[in-house]
Write an enzyme that holds these catalytic residues in place. Sequence first.
Site, PDB file in Angstrom:
ATOM      1  NE  ARG A   1     -16.737   3.987 -39.460  1.00  0.00           N
ATOM      2  CZ  ARG A   1     -16.798   4.271 -40.748  1.00  0.00           C
ATOM      3  NH1 ARG A   1     -15.775   4.851 -41.348  1.00  0.00           N
ATOM      4  NH2 ARG A   1     -17.851   3.954 -41.464  1.00  0.00           N
TER       5      ARG A   1
ATOM      6  CE1 TYR B   1     -20.038   6.679 -33.238  1.00  0.00           C
ATOM      7  CE2 TYR B   1     -18.142   6.258 -34.645  1.00  0.00           C
ATOM      8  CZ  TYR B   1     -19.455   6.003 -34.297  1.00  0.00           C
ATOM      9  OH  TYR B   1     -20.172   5.078 -34.998  1.00  0.00           O
ATOM     10  N   GLY B   2     -17.098   5.778 -30.628  1.00  0.00           N
ATOM     11  CA  GLY B   2     -16.701   4.369 -30.675  1.00  0.00           C
ATOM     12  C   GLY B   2     -15.810   3.981 -31.847  1.00  0.00           C
ATOM     13  N   GLY B   3     -16.254   4.298 -33.059  1.00  0.00           N
ATOM     14  CA  GLY B   3     -15.515   3.887 -34.255  1.00  0.00           C
ATOM     15  C   GLY B   3     -14.110   4.488 -34.322  1.00  0.00           C
TER      16      GLY B   3
ATOM     17  CE  LYS C   1     -16.508  -0.317 -38.219  1.00  0.00           C
ATOM     18  NZ  LYS C   1     -17.093  -1.368 -39.058  1.00  0.00           N
TER      19      LYS C   1
ATOM     20  CG  HIS D   1     -17.033  -3.477 -43.024  1.00  0.00           C
ATOM     21  ND1 HIS D   1     -17.535  -2.345 -43.623  1.00  0.00           N
ATOM     22  CD2 HIS D   1     -17.522  -3.461 -41.766  1.00  0.00           C
ATOM     23  CE1 HIS D   1     -18.296  -1.685 -42.767  1.00  0.00           C
ATOM     24  NE2 HIS D   1     -18.310  -2.344 -41.638  1.00  0.00           N
TER      25      HIS D   1
ATOM     26  CB  SER E   1     -20.979   2.046 -42.170  1.00  0.00           C
ATOM     27  OG  SER E   1     -19.614   1.712 -42.186  1.00  0.00           O
ATOM     28  CB  ALA E   2     -25.577   2.765 -41.539  1.00  0.00           C
ATOM     29  CB  CYS E   3     -25.914  -1.079 -45.967  1.00  0.00           C
ATOM     30  SG  CYS E   3     -25.465   0.417 -46.827  1.00  0.00           S
TER      31      CYS E   3
ATOM     32  CE  LYS F   1     -21.072  -5.337 -41.713  1.00  0.00           C
ATOM     33  NZ  LYS F   1     -20.802  -3.907 -41.916  1.00  0.00           N
ATOM     34  CB  THR F   2     -26.875  -5.208 -37.079  1.00  0.00           C
ATOM     35  OG1 THR F   2     -25.592  -4.583 -37.029  1.00  0.00           O
ATOM     36  CG2 THR F   2     -27.172  -5.805 -35.712  1.00  0.00           C
TER      37      THR F   2
ATOM     38  CG  ASP G   1     -18.938  -4.077 -38.107  1.00  0.00           C
ATOM     39  OD1 ASP G   1     -19.460  -3.683 -39.164  1.00  0.00           O
ATOM     40  OD2 ASP G   1     -18.060  -3.432 -37.507  1.00  0.00           O
TER      41      ASP G   1
ATOM     42  CG  ASN H   1     -23.354   6.735 -36.427  1.00  0.00           C
ATOM     43  OD1 ASN H   1     -23.673   5.588 -36.738  1.00  0.00           O
ATOM     44  ND2 ASN H   1     -22.100   7.068 -36.146  1.00  0.00           N
ATOM     45  CB  SER H   2     -27.949   7.064 -31.423  1.00  0.00           C
ATOM     46  OG  SER H   2     -29.114   6.643 -32.103  1.00  0.00           O
ATOM     47  NE  ARG H   3     -23.042   3.374 -34.821  1.00  0.00           N
ATOM     48  CZ  ARG H   3     -22.467   2.635 -35.758  1.00  0.00           C
ATOM     49  NH1 ARG H   3     -22.250   1.352 -35.572  1.00  0.00           N
ATOM     50  NH2 ARG H   3     -22.115   3.166 -36.909  1.00  0.00           N
TER      51      ARG H   3
ATOM     52  CG  ASN I   1     -33.229  -9.426 -47.167  1.00  0.00           C
ATOM     53  OD1 ASN I   1     -33.897  -9.140 -48.161  1.00  0.00           O
ATOM     54  ND2 ASN I   1     -32.772  -8.508 -46.327  1.00  0.00           N
TER      55      ASN I   1
HETATM   56  C1  OXD Z   1     -19.292   1.162 -39.085  1.00  0.00           C
HETATM   57  C2  OXD Z   1     -19.613   0.444 -37.844  1.00  0.00           C
HETATM   58  O1  OXD Z   1     -19.207   2.402 -39.066  1.00  0.00           O
HETATM   59  O2  OXD Z   1     -19.741  -0.783 -37.916  1.00  0.00           O
HETATM   60  O3  OXD Z   1     -19.118   0.494 -40.107  1.00  0.00           O
HETATM   61  O4  OXD Z   1     -19.692   1.074 -36.777  1.00  0.00           O
HETATM   62 MN    MN Z   2     -19.123  -1.620 -39.753  1.00  0.00          MN
END
Ligand code: OXD
Ligand code: MN
Length: 586
Positions: A69, A197-199, A206, A226, A248-250, A252-253, A277, A368-370, A498
């Site tokens: 992004r 890019y996706g985002g 988003k 979010h 992002s990238a912490c 969540k998934t 997300d 940041n590959s997805r 967790n």
């Molecule tokens: C982000 C995502 O960037 O979910 O937050 O892709």
């Molecule tokens: Mn996100």
Amino acid sequence: MTKNQTVLNWVNEMAALTQPDKILWIDGSREQEKMLQDEATATGEMIPLNPEKLPGCYLHRSAINDVARVEARTFICSREKRNAGPTNNWWDPKEAYAKLTELYRGSMKGRTMYVIPYCMGQVGSPFAKVGYEITDSIYVVLSMLIMTRVGPEVEDMLGDSTDFVRGLHAKAELSEENRYICHFPEDNTIWSINSGYGGNVLLGKKCFALRIASYQGWKEGWMAEHMLILGVEYPDGQIKYVSAAFPSACGKTNLAMLVPPEIYREKGYKVWTVGDDIAWLRQGPDGRLWAVNPENGFFGVAPGTNAKSNPNALASTSRNTIFTNVVQNLDDNTVWWEGMTKTPPTNAKNWKGEPWDCTDGSKGAHPNSRFTAPAKNCPCISSEFENPAGVPISAIVFGGRRAKTAPLVYQSKNWANGVFVGSVMASETTAAATGAVGVVRRDPMAMLPFIGYHVGDYFQHWLDMGEKLGDKAPKIFNVNWFRTDDEGHFIWPGFGDNLRVLLWILARCEGKVDARETAIGYVPYAKDIDLDGIDVDEETLEGLLNVDRDLWKTEAEGIEEFYAKVGDPLPKVLRAQLDSLKAALA
Ligand code: OXD
Ligand code: MN
């Protein structure tokens, strides 16, 4: 094709501007999807992967300057500058439309324009909203078919209403200097150009489900956040739902798809994923807060995903998935990324498509590959995922990546204090957006890059929602899985463990466990977080739960600075919260 005249007029207008060779209406059918997959394969835009090992899966490589992004080039084009607030880039809508009109002009010559009718949320749900995305990218079409609900039922749901989000995306030359992601909240419009890019280009995600939807939620009395949504199932079959916001990238998934530690599995605990997300939340007929995941797929970060860290995400990518910017293993035409297995493939191409020798120290996959994977592939997808009413939320959890300050978990004192806790969230930056990685920045409610209006008004909206929910409001918590020791190692094992923290949170929601009151909120007694079966002793846990006054005094100064930036629209209630925190720390 729709009969909705407003949609038709808008598509005609955009076609006159961008001048495509042809227009294709996306109907959500498998036949059409297959035709597009074949076309993208023929041009090299998508590489089909091993049909036995990864059936229905493709690899896509983005342009190398277009991998995340671009917050600096993302704009909120509200009519009044004040309404974008200090956390957004503002652009006068007249100027933005004029500038982008020139960039779009003729940009689809020689290309096909695809028109995608899509629904965020379950078609027919009271939460659901319709969008149209016009794009000249097959990658976008194929990704939107995974990430959203597409098809004639969406057009039926819209009928002849004019209430739909108008999204226009053109790849143009993918030029960085002319890359713009513009949102016009007052016009229900998104214009994105020069990115793939996706985002930046899957406009349902988003751009709509957060930036435009947060604005809609403010106007209509609901919230777009979010947040992941998960359900914890107890051995007696009861399920409690939690929504959680992390930058992002912490992780969540990973949290959304948590696998309980073995001793919990044996007892009968399970975790079910509703979303990874984005959550749309509204007050239900029973007065409680209910949530849906408006998406239909996962656009997850690949590196670090493996059979141990997130077996459910890995399983979700086992079929009908698009991988972007990962390593291609040429031996068996599969994919790989850092952290997937210990041994990288030796005959491989890196994310740029170059022959890759893993021994030279370079990364094979982009950080940041997805993966873009259908939610229904997920082994732990909740039975409520498609429930149009959503799920009732017991607890809201905020979390960031903080090496020191924040304890493992604490509970806010009440809703207003919880809004304060969310508003002052801070985290170290990650690769999900361009820019430096590892720098601490304020990221209120993990929404910093996604609030479609003034952050002060957004805080007030949170406070108003709390007023409306009254004593039925979920309890609000903060977690930090990322505390490190002096050598920089994470202290808490995280991942499945967790759950131990989630169980404390849910026990608090039901008034089943006591807590220690501190300056920042209620912190667990170490004895109340179960350590059975992990390599953490009670003393270490005490350390993780410690609230260091000096660090928090410095934190309060940082909050003061951030609040000064929010300016006048900062709700007085939050200013008073900061004053009480300071008094409690003094
Ligand atoms: C982000 C995502 O960037 O979910 O937050 O892709
Ligand atoms: Mn996100």
